[in-house]
Design a protein around this motif. Structure first.
Motif, mmCIF file in Angstrom:
data_model
loop_
_atom_site.group_PDB
_atom_site.id
_atom_site.type_symbol
_atom_site.label_atom_id
_atom_site.label_comp_id
_atom_site.label_asym_id
_atom_site.label_seq_id
_atom_site.Cartn_x
_atom_site.Cartn_y
_atom_site.Cartn_z
ATOM 1 N N ALA B 227 12.568 -22.213 15.785
ATOM 2 C CA ALA B 227 11.378 -21.346 15.681
ATOM 3 C C ALA B 227 10.151 -22.093 16.188
ATOM 4 N N VAL B 228 10.042 -23.369 15.833
ATOM 5 C CA VAL B 228 8.912 -24.178 16.316
ATOM 6 C C VAL B 228 8.995 -24.322 17.836
ATOM 7 N N ASP B 229 10.191 -24.566 18.366
ATOM 8 C CA ASP B 229 10.365 -24.677 19.830
ATOM 9 C C ASP B 229 9.864 -23.420 20.531
ATOM 10 N N ARG B 230 10.234 -22.262 19.967
ATOM 11 C CA ARG B 230 9.854 -20.988 20.611
ATOM 12 C C ARG B 230 8.346 -20.820 20.612
ATOM 13 N N VAL B 231 7.707 -21.164 19.484
ATOM 14 C CA VAL B 231 6.262 -20.935 19.432
ATOM 15 C C VAL B 231 5.534 -21.975 20.278
ATOM 16 N N MET B 232 6.088 -23.207 20.361
ATOM 17 C CA MET B 232 5.452 -24.241 21.173
ATOM 18 C C MET B 232 5.579 -23.942 22.669
ATOM 19 N N ALA B 233 6.582 -23.136 23.024
ATOM 20 C CA ALA B 233 6.786 -22.796 24.439
ATOM 21 C C ALA B 233 5.840 -21.700 24.899
ATOM 22 N N GLN B 234 5.117 -21.109 23.937
ATOM 23 C CA GLN B 234 4.219 -20.012 24.310
ATOM 24 C C GLN B 234 3.017 -20.554 25.067
ATOM 25 N N SER B 235 2.414 -19.675 25.817
ATOM 26 C CA SER B 235 1.203 -20.055 26.527
ATOM 27 C C SER B 235 0.128 -19.014 26.221
ATOM 28 N N PRO B 236 -1.055 -19.361 25.709
ATOM 29 C CA PRO B 236 -1.482 -20.732 25.435
ATOM 30 C C PRO B 236 -0.761 -21.325 24.230
ATOM 31 N N LYS B 237 -0.758 -22.664 24.132
ATOM 32 C CA LYS B 237 -0.066 -23.325 23.026
ATOM 33 C C LYS B 237 -0.678 -22.889 21.690
ATOM 34 N N PRO B 238 0.156 -22.860 20.654
ATOM 35 C CA PRO B 238 -0.356 -22.455 19.346
ATOM 36 C C PRO B 238 -1.187 -23.574 18.727
ATOM 37 N N ASN B 239 -1.985 -23.218 17.716
ATOM 38 C CA ASN B 239 -2.670 -24.257 16.951
ATOM 39 C C ASN B 239 -1.901 -24.497 15.647
ATOM 40 N N PHE B 240 -2.400 -25.404 14.803
ATOM 41 C CA PHE B 240 -1.670 -25.767 13.593
ATOM 42 C C PHE B 240 -1.501 -24.566 12.663
ATOM 43 N N ASP B 241 -2.542 -23.688 12.624
ATOM 44 C CA ASP B 241 -2.442 -22.505 11.755
ATOM 45 C C ASP B 241 -1.226 -21.666 12.139
ATOM 46 N N GLN B 242 -1.083 -21.462 13.450
ATOM 47 C CA GLN B 242 -0.006 -20.585 13.929
ATOM 48 C C GLN B 242 1.359 -21.232 13.734
ATOM 49 N N ILE B 243 1.413 -22.537 13.909
ATOM 50 C CA ILE B 243 2.677 -23.245 13.699
ATOM 51 C C ILE B 243 3.060 -23.150 12.226
ATOM 52 N N SER B 244 2.087 -23.337 11.353
ATOM 53 C CA SER B 244 2.347 -23.239 9.922
ATOM 54 C C SER B 244 2.855 -21.847 9.567
ATOM 55 N N GLU B 245 2.244 -20.831 10.156
ATOM 56 C CA GLU B 245 2.656 -19.446 9.902
ATOM 57 C C GLU B 245 4.083 -19.208 10.375
ATOM 58 N N THR B 246 4.429 -19.778 11.522
ATOM 59 C CA THR B 246 5.794 -19.627 12.055
ATOM 60 C C THR B 246 6.797 -20.253 11.102
ATOM 61 N N ILE B 247 6.485 -21.439 10.620
ATOM 62 C CA ILE B 247 7.405 -22.130 9.709
ATOM 63 C C ILE B 247 7.517 -21.344 8.407
ATOM 64 N N LYS B 248 6.395 -20.821 7.947
ATOM 65 C CA LYS B 248 6.398 -20.053 6.703
ATOM 66 C C LYS B 248 7.320 -18.840 6.822
ATOM 67 N N ARG B 249 7.214 -18.110 7.920
ATOM 68 C CA ARG B 249 8.042 -16.907 8.103
ATOM 69 C C ARG B 249 9.517 -17.273 8.235
ATOM 70 N N THR B 250 9.770 -18.385 8.906
ATOM 71 C CA THR B 250 11.166 -18.814 9.069
ATOM 72 C C THR B 250 11.736 -19.220 7.721
ATOM 73 N N ALA B 251 10.946 -19.928 6.934
ATOM 74 C CA ALA B 251 11.402 -20.338 5.600
ATOM 75 C C ALA B 251 11.702 -19.115 4.749
ATOM 76 N N TYR B 252 10.913 -18.074 4.924
ATOM 77 C CA TYR B 252 11.160 -16.814 4.207
ATOM 78 C C TYR B 252 12.563 -16.298 4.522
ATOM 79 N N LYS B 253 12.886 -16.247 5.814
ATOM 80 C CA LYS B 253 14.194 -15.688 6.223
ATOM 81 C C LYS B 253 15.338 -16.525 5.658
ATOM 82 N N VAL B 254 15.194 -17.824 5.772
ATOM 83 C CA VAL B 254 16.261 -18.707 5.299
ATOM 84 C C VAL B 254 16.454 -18.534 3.793
ATOM 85 N N THR B 255 15.357 -18.444 3.067
ATOM 86 C CA THR B 255 15.455 -18.320 1.612
ATOM 87 C C THR B 255 16.073 -16.994 1.212
#
Lengths: 188, 457
Positions: B227-255
């Motif tokens: 999930a981090v790879d996908r968001v980091m591949a976006q253009s423009p690059k994400p900031n820390f807020d967006q990366i945190s949000e991506t991880i949060k949503r992914t953690a939701y799915k896994v849980t």
């Protein structure tokens, strides 16, 4: 209470639902459920209606035919009965999803739907999506999604094995999972 | 109707991103097995474990197959055995460990946790019997795991226990020297141990928990990394807020996976559902590493400057996403950084990016502590105790769980490699500042008092 099932098939365009539902409403037929889909610019819709007493299905068929003449839409009208049997049956069914992915070839859908029919499993929804992929990245690939109702009595192990064997023979990846896992992961 | 995207992304998580239910642990109280006769105690333990856990493995496998998501490990966590150890000697407590091992083998689980004690303020007779039995118990059994809680934010640090545990770790390594000190991989020293963690080696069933309960440990560092790879591949690059949000949503799915399957296993066994522990728990497999997430986010390796900040973001985002996904979240719930069990972290240590001091700093923000850290075999017990004391202080002051699972590898020196095999992986033996003055320091004994913020009443 009498139930009517109206099927409409033809070239998709704005206004089909309006046209059909207007005719039904004018005949005091209440549309209870609708299912419609489009594929490659073609429309297919099922309208389940509750019909007032005395409605003549053949008359409705004629009226629809006149209204839709020249529109490129075919129609069928079928009388039936609403009863509670489907609700009872639903209690004995479990929703599963089969996903197949692999090289496109002739006969995939008959092969797998045949296995499903053999186990008395009903296909509620089927989608097939083409893409390129495979080891060389350029071969025609297909992904099929079957949404199924599997009766509780079905032996899971045997069903899974039958699907696996067919998938292996056809060089496809198969997965069989209860639908709840997809909803749990993606829906709140 | 499910969308194509929902189905395909779920399958991607399973097939290519190592999504699985890492552990389903049956927490089982053995307090009703109490006896002052060793034969009666061990018979009751064997009977309770085998009858309650009889269908655990088969139920987990059946539900795993239903959802197409494997339950990788099935485990049992019992009451702290020190609570039953009062009438017995250490030799007798080794027999208890052997019975736990046998019970685990009979029901087919891979680990049985709970051969431990809670000694944050002092030792009872049972505590000492048990703790002194640990080296032999872990050497003579394969499934038994041990955890000893020596500190808490409420009670301070029991430095006598810290001293003793340094010695116990050395003895355990010596008794398993033929296996590179592997006994120490089944022994953890804790501050603020959670009573409901499903992961080994720290799992035990706290007092205050039900008679039997099902706790689930999910995992998914691979899913988070992709999930981090996908968001980091976006253009423009994400900031820390967006990366945190991506991880949060992914953690939701896994849980959600853990919540759904854990509840169903509990219901099938007629037991209450306890908690989901949503820790990112890596394995040595490629693509299943917490360390690799650091590289996905642009750091050279885990251990370079920026690592502590990144780990704080990761740990917190995982907790937030997971908390929303489950009705009861517990255990450790965050990101683990085990050195040998994680390919990315192991490589970072091997290549010199990660040392024990940086690991210690990162434990202030991750969900556990110094985990699977291999040190030279001749590291003194006092230095091991000093390492433990540091880690306990981080946990005590910051109101978090910290732990030490350290392995002094007999006969090996810093820079050499050790291979434990399987899930325990391999590692480079880390440099440790081992000075003889540590002996006098640790010998001071007593307690480091609880911090002022423990006075919450």
């Amino acid at each position: 209470m009498q139930n009517l099932l109206v099927t409409i098939v033809g070239r998709d365009r704005p206004g089909i639902i309006y046209q059909v539902s207007r005719i039904l409403a004018d005949r005091h037929c209440n549309v209870i459920e609708v299912s419609q889909t489009t594929l490659m610019d073609e429309f297919a819709g099922l309208f389940s209606c509750a019909m007032p007493r005395g409605t003549d299905p053949d008359e409705l068929d004629r009226v629809l035919g006149e209204a839709l003449a020249g529109s490129g839409l075919g129609h069928w009208v079928k009388a039936g009965t609403i009863d509670n049997a489907p609700a009872m049956l639903r209690d004995r069914l479990e929703p599963y999803v089969v996903t197949l992915r692999g090289p496109d070839r002739l006969g995939i859908i008959p092969e797998f739907s045949g296995i499903m029919a053999g186990f008395e499993v009903n296909i509620n929804n089927l989608r097939a999506v083409s893409m390129t992929g495979g080891q060389d990245g350029n071969s025609p690939q297909v992904v099929l999604f079957f949404e199924l109702s599997v009766p509780r009595e079905v032996k899971q192990g045997a069903f899974r094995q039958a699907l696996n064997m067919a998938a292996e023979e056809m060089g496809m990846e198969m997965s069989l999972q209860h639908r709840d896992i997809f909803e749990a992961i993606h829906r709140l | 109707m499910l969308t194509d995207r929902e189905v395909v992304s779920t399958l991607e998580m399973l097939k290519n991103e190592h999504l699985d239910v890492r552990a389903i642990t049956l927490g089982l109280s053995l307090m009703d097995c109490v006896s002052d006769d060793i034969g009666r105690l061990t018979a009751k333990i064997l009977n309770k474990v085998t009858s309650y856990a009889e269908n655990l493995v088969s139920t987990c496998d059946k539900i795993g197959e239903k959802y197409g998501i494997p339950v990788v490990n099935k485990r049992i966590a019992v009451s702290p055995m020190s609570a039953l150890a009062g009438p017995f000697t250490s030799e007798q407590m080794v027999k208890v460990a052997q019975v736990l091992d046998r019970a685990g083998r009979e029901v087919g689980v891979d680990f049985v946790g709970g051969f431990g004690a809670l000694v944050e303020k002092g030792f009872s007779k049972g505590d000492l019997s048990l703790i002194n039995a640990i080296p032999e118990a872990l050497a003579e059994t394969s499934r038994v795991c041990s955890s000893v809680n020596v500190a808490s934010s409420r009670d301070g640090i029991n430095m006598d226990a810290v001293k003793l545990m340094g010695e116990i770790i050395k003895k355990t390594a010596a008794l398993t020297s033929d296996k590179e000190g592997l006994g120490c991989a089944k022994l953890v020293v804790f501050a603020n141990i959670p009573p409901d963690m499903p992961f080994m080696a720290g799992a035990y069933l706290g007092l205050g928990e039900p008679d039997a309960v099902i706790n689930v440990g999910v995992s998914g560092p691979g899913v988070v990394k992709k999930a981090v790879d996908r968001v980091m591949a976006q253009s423009p690059k994400p900031n820390f807020d967006q990366i945190s949000e991506t991880i949060k949503r992914t953690a939701y799915k896994v849980t959600r996976v853990g919540e759904l399957m854990g509840r169903e296993v509990a219901a099938s066994l007629g037991l209450p559902f306890g908690v989901v522990d949503l820790s990112l728990a890596p394995t040595p497999q490629v693509g299943d590493s917490v360390g690799e997430i650091f590289q996905s986010m642009g750091l050279k390796a885990i251990g370079v400057p920026g690592s502590t900040a990144l780990l704080a973001l990761l740990n917190d985002a995982v907790k937030k996403g997971g908390a929303f996904a489950s009705s009861h979240v517990g255990g450790l719930s965050g990101a683990f950084i085990p050195v040998s069990e994680d390919l990315g972290i192991g490589q970072a240590a091997e290549e010199g990016y990660l040392n024990i001091e940086k690991l210690e700093a990162m434990t202030a923000v991750c969900s556990v502590g110094l985990d699977m850290v291999s040190v030279p075999g001749d590291t003194s017990a006092a230095t091991l105790s000093a390492i433990i004391a540091d880690e306990m202080a981080i946990g005590m002051i910051n109101h978090k769980t910290t732990a030490v699972r350290v392995i002094p590898v007999p006969g090996k020196k810093a820079g050499e490699q050790v291979h434990y095999g399987g899930l325990l992986g391999w590692a480079r033996i880390m440099d440790v500042a081992d000075y003889e003055e540590a002996g006098d320091f640790i010998a001071l004994g007593g307690r480091i008092p609880a911090p002022i913020h423990s006075l919450k009443n």
